[in-house]
Design an enzyme around this catalytic site. Sequence first.
Site, PDB file in Angstrom:
ATOM      1  N   ASP A 137      57.397  38.874   9.313  1.00 36.76           N
ATOM      2  CA  ASP A 137      56.004  39.240   9.541  1.00 36.76           C
ATOM      3  C   ASP A 137      55.829  40.711   9.173  1.00 36.76           C
ATOM      4  OD1 ASP A 137      53.433  38.115  11.110  1.00 36.76           O
ATOM      5  OD2 ASP A 137      53.670  40.257  11.518  1.00 36.76           O
ATOM      6  N   ASN A 145      45.200  46.844   6.195  1.00 38.16           N
ATOM      7  CA  ASN A 145      43.891  46.424   5.673  1.00 38.16           C
ATOM      8  C   ASN A 145      42.776  47.371   6.102  1.00 38.16           C
ATOM      9  OD1 ASN A 145      44.615  44.133   4.180  1.00 38.16           O
ATOM     10  ND2 ASN A 145      44.558  42.803   5.976  1.00 38.16           N
ATOM     11  N   ASP A 154      46.677  42.949   0.004  1.00 34.14           N
ATOM     12  CA  ASP A 154      47.158  41.889  -0.903  1.00 34.14           C
ATOM     13  C   ASP A 154      48.360  42.369  -1.709  1.00 34.14           C
ATOM     14  OD1 ASP A 154      45.203  40.204  -0.010  1.00 34.14           O
ATOM     15  OD2 ASP A 154      43.897  40.443  -1.745  1.00 34.14           O
ATOM     16  N   GLU A 180      50.123  37.210   6.698  1.00 35.09           N
ATOM     17  CA  GLU A 180      51.200  38.174   6.450  1.00 35.09           C
ATOM     18  C   GLU A 180      52.535  37.629   6.908  1.00 35.09           C
ATOM     19  OE1 GLU A 180      49.567  39.355  10.542  1.00 35.09           O
ATOM     20  OE2 GLU A 180      48.885  38.325   8.749  1.00 35.09           O
TER      21      GLU A 180
END
Length: 271
Positions: A137, A145, A154, A180
């Site tokens: 993770d 973000n 991304d 993620e």
Amino acid sequence: MTIRSAIDQRVRQACEINRFEHKDQVLRFAAKMATVVTIVADILNLAAHVSLNALGLLPYALVPAAVVGLVISTVVASVLTFSVVYVIGLAIHRLTISRAMFERLSRTDMLSGLLNRRAFVDEVSRAPQDASLVLFDIDRFKLINDNYGHDVGDRAIVMVSKQLAAALSEKHIVARIGGEEFAALIVELTPTQRLALVERCRQMIEASKVGDDVAQLRVTVSAGIAERGSHDTFQSLFIASDRALYLAKASGRNRVVHFDPIQESMGKTSE
């Protein structure tokens, strides 16, 4: 068996074993079928001339008539059969390619290029018992973000995907199973070696850049690992890996935690 049924059976067999994956396979199959059909047509043509001659119904001499008939049947049967089978073969070839592409796309995560969750579960169900399931993770992905934008998020996913794909060879299975979140099934190593490989993945990701324009950004991952042989079902194995991942997150992130059922039971007892 009629000629039509024979051709139908051969085409079905070719489709079932994916013999039409390449155009040269179509060409060879069409040539082979044209040869078979031509031989059968010539035999039937010759038999018909002999029978008509025996019954006195052949208006010409047997040999010249048979020669002309064989030439005509050879040309017509070979050209017609080859053309029809080749055209049908090309159509099947295109369908085969389209089906293979569709299957690949349906099993692939578009952003990362890794397997998606459904494909990963399918692969794990066929994997050997002597393996480790790892859940990765990306740490503090929401902050990435929020602070850098979803485009950088991304790119972080793509970078992590590339590092995992590079570190885990084709014999292992790696996938993106969520936003993620990533998963890997590591096989053909000892548990200690598998744990070391996961740690190497973590280090490679930590040392990698998302891009020169965000050089200050360092992406890290936490990982939880569990042994498949210790669990009867994939759900139980997944839960164990997820618990180990939770401990990695709770312990400060950017680390690998191995699920230990003994420690887990001791922790529950102490509670």
